[in-house]
Structures are given as structure tokens and as C-alpha cells.
Design a protein around this motif. Structure first.
Motif, short mmCIF file in Angstrom:
data_model
loop_
_atom_site.label_atom_id
_atom_site.label_comp_id
_atom_site.label_asym_id
_atom_site.label_seq_id
_atom_site.Cartn_x
_atom_site.Cartn_y
_atom_site.Cartn_z
N ASP A 289 -9.19 -4.85 0.86
CA ASP A 289 -10.52 -4.62 0.31
C ASP A 289 -11.53 -5.68 0.72
O ASP A 289 -12.74 -5.44 0.68
N ASP B 133 -1.94 0.91 -5.47
CA ASP B 133 -3.36 0.94 -5.10
C ASP B 133 -4.09 -0.33 -5.55
O ASP B 133 -5.32 -0.36 -5.58
N GLU C 55 -10.91 5.08 -0.78
CA GLU C 55 -10.86 6.26 0.08
C GLU C 55 -11.08 7.53 -0.72
O GLU C 55 -11.82 8.43 -0.29
N SER D 119 -6.24 5.61 -0.99
CA SER D 119 -6.53 4.45 -1.84
C SER D 119 -7.68 4.79 -2.77
O SER D 119 -8.35 5.83 -2.63
N THR D 120 -7.95 3.93 -3.73
CA THR D 120 -9.03 4.16 -4.70
C THR D 120 -10.37 4.36 -4.00
O THR D 120 -11.10 5.31 -4.28
N GLY E 124 -5.91 -1.26 4.72
CA GLY E 124 -6.20 -1.01 3.31
C GLY E 124 -6.66 -2.20 2.51
O GLY E 124 -6.86 -2.09 1.30
N HIS F 241 -1.92 10.82 0.11
CA HIS F 241 -2.16 9.58 -0.62
C HIS F 241 -3.40 8.88 -0.08
O HIS F 241 -3.48 8.58 1.11
N THR G 140 -13.66 -1.40 -7.58
CA THR G 140 -12.42 -0.64 -7.70
C THR G 140 -12.05 -0.25 -9.12
O THR G 140 -11.16 0.57 -9.31
N HIS H 7 -12.83 2.56 6.43
CA HIS H 7 -12.36 3.46 5.37
C HIS H 7 -12.45 4.92 5.82
O HIS H 7 -11.52 5.71 5.59
N LYS I 225 0.80 -1.22 0.00
CA LYS I 225 0.00 0.00 0.00
C LYS I 225 0.84 1.28 0.00
O LYS I 225 0.32 2.35 -0.27
#
Length: 237
Positions: free
Chosen positions: A100, A76, A164, A161-162, A98, A159, A123, A203, A72
Motif C-alpha cells: 500500500d 488483506d 482493488e 485486495s481492499t 499489493g 480475490h 483501507t 492497482h 497477500k
């Protein structure tokens, strides 16, 4: 359509043999790693495009949590974690870091396939109800650019994540309005799916740690108990 590539990180070669055969029959390309470091090396190889990582927690030398942490930092790619432990703590820790999704061993390959497809749907880039205009958002010193998927706060890039990024974008784009957990995930991904409330909370908690001056006393991303979450445009930055 190009086949999706799945990277399996597990120290059990029998698991690799089983999953490689099953997922190739179901239209995927597969890569295998017997350790966390080997998996990270494959991910960092520019010639290897990986769409999904299946990561075992019980790995030698560097366990799945440490491997996930390294992944992470620079990537991503969505991750589903596997464990032989039926322990909710492991699941929550993985989500906080992080991951999924999470699946206990032993598992049915058909269930893993269903989980992979669900995570890929969530995602993969998809226009959402709130992101159709690709509009840059600014609020409380934070700028979000969906075209470049960047978040800037007071001149510094944050930064996310997708998932987030999409959650925060949905909230900022609906300033002052309470969004339920189910509606939030629908807005963020443009898809209707059944999400675990705990997953949504994790999240949001991760987003707060990255953007709030005091995550324990959030002033921007507020919880509206029994209803959902709201971006407060009246908070001080």
C-alpha cells in the motif's frame, strides 16, 4: 476506540526497540517479528489481530517481497514496505505485489506514523459516494457484492485486495463514464487524498490481470489517455 495493532517485520532489533516505543507512545499496540516466517506466523495466529504490517525488504532467508507474496495469499492487511535501497524498481515491484505504500531507510518515525495513518484512512471500511446503497453490481459476467466483499466471474470467485475491490466497484458503478485518477480514488475510498498516479496505474494493472481474458488488450477496464479510466459496458465477456 480500540487501539490499532501494527506488526513490524524487520531483522534489526534496534529498529523494533525504536518503533515499539514511539508507536506505543502514540496510541498503537505493536507486535514484532525478526523474520518473514515469524511475521506470517503472527498474522495467521487467530489471537493476533493485526491492522497494519511494516515490512522490511532486506530480510534473511525469505526477503520482503516473498514475505509480501505469502501475506497477500491469505490476508488483506495493509502493508507498508521499508528498504535501505533508493531504487524506484523496488517500489514499483512492491506496489505491483499489493503493498500500500513504500518508505526508504533511514526514515523519521514521524513520517512513518503519517504514512500509517494515511493508509489506515484509505483501507478502513468507509461508505463512499458510490457505495452508499450497498448495491450489488453485475456487468459483463462479473458480479460484485459489497456486503460480502466478493467478486464472481463466470461462477468463480476472484480475490481482490481492499483497494482493488473499491476501485473496480467505483468503475463498474459508473459504467461508460471516464473517471480521473484523483476522482477514482476519492470514489473508491470516500476520502480526498493525494495519490501517486503510478500507484493508481499499478492497482488497475493488477485488477486487469485478474478479470480480463487478455490483460494486455483490455476490453472492460479501459484507459482513456490523459483523462483516466472507464468501465466499458459494451465489451464482450
Amino acid at each position: 476506540m480500540l487501539k490499532k495493532t501494527i506488526l513490524f517485520i524487520d531483522d534489526d532489533e534496534r529498529i523494533h526497540d525504536l518503533l515499539n516505543e514511539y508507536f506505543r507512545k502514540n496510541g498503537f499496540q505493536t507486535l514484532s517479528a525478526l523474520s518473514g516466517m515469524q511475521g506470517i506466523t503472527i498474522l495467521n495466529d487467530s489471537a493476533s489481530h493485526v491492522d497494519m504490517v511494516i515490512l522490511d525488504i532486506m530480510l534473511p532467508e525469505m526477503d520482503g517481497f516473498e514475505t509480501l507474496r505469502h501475506i497477500k495469499k491469505t490476508n488483506d492487511v495493509p502493508v507498508i514496505m521499508l528498504t535501505a535501497k533508493d531504487d524506484e524498481t523496488d517500489r514499483i515491484v512492491g506496489l505491483e505485489m499489493g503493498a500500500d505504500d513504500y518508505l526508504n531507510k533511514p526514515f523519521n518515525p514521524r513520517e512513518l506514523l503519517a504514512r500509517i495513518k494515511a493508509v489506515l484512512r484509505r483501507t478502513q471500511p468507509a461508505p463512499s459516494q458510490i457505495m452508499t446503497d450497498n448495491e450489488q453490481l453485475q456487468s459483463l459476467g462479473i458480479t460484485m457484492n459489497p456486503a460480502t466483499r466478493t467478486v464472481i466471474r463466470k461462477g468463480e470467485e476472484i480475490h481482490l485486495s481492499t483497494v482493488e475491490f473499491d476501485i473496480l466497484y467505483a468503475l463498474m458503478g459508473s459504467q461508460g463514464r471516464v473517471i480521473s485518477r484523483d476522482e477514482l480514488m476519492t470514489l473508491a475510498r470516500g476520502l480526498n487524498f493525494e495519490a501517486f498516479d503510478r500507484s493508481i496505474d499499478v492497482h488497475v494493472s493488477r485488477i486487469r490481470k485478474k478479470i480480463e481474458p487478455d490483460p494486455g488488450n483490455p476490453r472492460m477496464l479501459k484507459t482513456i489517455w490523459g483523462k483516466g479510466y472507464m468501465w466499458s459496458d459494451s465489451a464482450g465477456a
